[in-house]
Design an enzyme around this catalytic site. Sequence first.
Site, short mmCIF file in Angstrom:
data_model
loop_
_atom_site.label_atom_id
_atom_site.label_comp_id
_atom_site.label_asym_id
_atom_site.label_seq_id
_atom_site.Cartn_x
_atom_site.Cartn_y
_atom_site.Cartn_z
N SER A 7 0.84 -1.20 0.00
CA SER A 7 0.00 0.00 0.00
C SER A 7 0.87 1.25 0.00
O SER A 7 1.63 1.51 0.94
CB SER A 7 -0.90 0.02 1.23
OG SER A 7 -1.38 1.34 1.41
N HIS A 32 -0.84 -1.27 -4.48
CA HIS A 32 -2.16 -0.98 -3.89
C HIS A 32 -2.24 0.52 -3.63
O HIS A 32 -1.45 1.08 -2.88
CB HIS A 32 -2.29 -1.79 -2.60
CG HIS A 32 -3.60 -1.66 -1.90
ND1 HIS A 32 -4.69 -2.45 -2.18
CD2 HIS A 32 -4.00 -0.84 -0.89
CE1 HIS A 32 -5.70 -2.12 -1.38
NE2 HIS A 32 -5.31 -1.15 -0.59
N ASP A 34 -4.51 3.58 -2.29
CA ASP A 34 -5.65 3.87 -1.40
C ASP A 34 -6.17 5.28 -1.64
O ASP A 34 -5.51 6.27 -1.31
CB ASP A 34 -5.20 3.76 0.06
CG ASP A 34 -4.98 2.33 0.47
OD1 ASP A 34 -5.94 1.54 0.39
OD2 ASP A 34 -3.85 1.99 0.88
N MET A 36 -8.97 8.03 -0.71
CA MET A 36 -9.91 8.37 0.38
C MET A 36 -10.49 9.75 0.16
O MET A 36 -9.77 10.68 -0.22
CB MET A 36 -9.16 8.37 1.71
CG MET A 36 -8.47 7.06 2.01
SD MET A 36 -7.58 7.17 3.57
CE MET A 36 -6.83 5.54 3.61
N HIS A 65 -7.83 0.93 -4.45
CA HIS A 65 -8.83 0.71 -3.39
C HIS A 65 -9.56 2.02 -3.15
O HIS A 65 -9.00 2.95 -2.57
CB HIS A 65 -8.08 0.23 -2.14
CG HIS A 65 -8.93 -0.01 -0.94
ND1 HIS A 65 -8.39 -0.22 0.33
CD2 HIS A 65 -10.27 -0.07 -0.77
CE1 HIS A 65 -9.36 -0.40 1.19
NE2 HIS A 65 -10.53 -0.31 0.56
N MET A 67 -11.96 4.22 -1.35
CA MET A 67 -12.71 4.48 -0.11
C MET A 67 -13.44 5.80 -0.30
O MET A 67 -13.13 6.81 0.35
CB MET A 67 -11.76 4.49 1.08
CG MET A 67 -11.28 3.08 1.43
SD MET A 67 -9.79 3.05 2.45
CE MET A 67 -8.56 3.18 1.17
N MET A 136 -11.41 -6.16 4.87
CA MET A 136 -10.67 -5.16 5.66
C MET A 136 -10.41 -5.74 7.06
O MET A 136 -11.32 -6.17 7.75
CB MET A 136 -11.46 -3.86 5.78
CG MET A 136 -11.52 -3.03 4.51
SD MET A 136 -9.91 -2.61 3.80
CE MET A 136 -9.12 -1.69 5.13
N ASP A 174 -6.40 -6.54 3.97
CA ASP A 174 -5.78 -5.20 4.03
C ASP A 174 -5.96 -4.62 5.42
O ASP A 174 -7.09 -4.45 5.89
CB ASP A 174 -6.47 -4.33 2.97
CG ASP A 174 -5.94 -2.90 2.90
OD1 ASP A 174 -4.92 -2.59 3.53
OD2 ASP A 174 -6.58 -2.09 2.18
C1 DX5 Z 1 -6.40 1.56 5.20
C2 DX5 Z 1 -5.84 1.21 3.84
C3 DX5 Z 1 -4.70 0.26 3.90
C4 DX5 Z 1 -3.52 0.74 4.69
C5 DX5 Z 1 -2.71 -0.44 5.10
O1 DX5 Z 1 -7.59 2.21 5.03
O2 DX5 Z 1 -6.83 0.60 3.04
O3 DX5 Z 1 -4.31 -0.13 2.59
O4 DX5 Z 1 -2.73 1.64 3.98
O5 DX5 Z 1 -1.68 0.00 5.90
P1 DX5 Z 1 -1.01 -0.92 7.02
O6 DX5 Z 1 -0.48 -2.12 6.32
O7 DX5 Z 1 0.02 -0.04 7.60
O8 DX5 Z 1 -2.11 -1.28 7.98
ZN ZN Z 2 -6.27 -0.33 1.12
#
Ligand code: DX5
Ligand code: ZN
Length: 217
Positions: A7, A32, A34, A36, A65, A67, A136, A174
């Site tokens: 990620s 990956h 993310d 948001m 991903h 969100m 998750m 994840d």
């Molecule tokens: C959280 C993200 C993850 C996060 C994982 O909302 O979807 O992908 O970055 O990070 P770690 O591995 O540090 O928990």
């Molecule tokens: Zn993620």
Amino acid sequence: MNILSPSLLSIDFNNIERDATILDKAGAQWFHLDVMDGTFVPNISFGPPVIKSIRKITDRFFDVHLMIVEPIRYVDVFKDAGAQMLTVHYEACEDLEATIYAIKKAGMKVGVSIKPNTPVTVLKDYISMIDMVLVMSVEPGFGGQKFMPDAIDKIKQVKALSEEYNKELYIQVDGGITLDNVKTVIDAGANVIVAGSAVFNGDITSNVNKFYEVMNG
Ligand code: DX5
Ligand code: ZN
């Protein structure tokens, strides 16, 4: 062969080009990303322009991903930015089936994610239409949180659904994955591992190598 999808939420944003290149050379198969929106989750990360810039650094598979609420609005924008798979949240879509088909129609793979309090049973009607389920193992929104062990049973439930309805399914986990718990989630049925802080804290290449040793050893 299990897949590692680091990620990039934990990358050093002052050195994206340097560290994304290191990650590519270290052999991480997927990246990956993310996204948001500050509404579906309390945090805001990055969007299509940043993904487009990273696309110029690597040819690795981009697993994005989302969100964000109503991701159907942005399918083509992320496709243009270089995404090869979009994962949307079950909880964020008014019409999940239409969202899945919009992603497929755009020529991308499609994943559906569930938050820790959402039961696996909600996925039953969708599992045969999708490429991946993302379980998750933390509340989405932030990197560096602690793994929630309830995810193990949920991965087993997804694996059972996969055996019944879609044997090709990728099962991704994840949140809070480390070298100490990655074997447990793989044994439960996960085959795509997301890790942020455990890959980017310290030496990226050596972390990736250690993950592969445990994941495929
Ligand atoms: C959280 C993200 C993850 C996060 C994982 O909302 O979807 O992908 O970055 O990070 P770690 O591995 O540090 O928990
Ligand atoms: Zn993620």
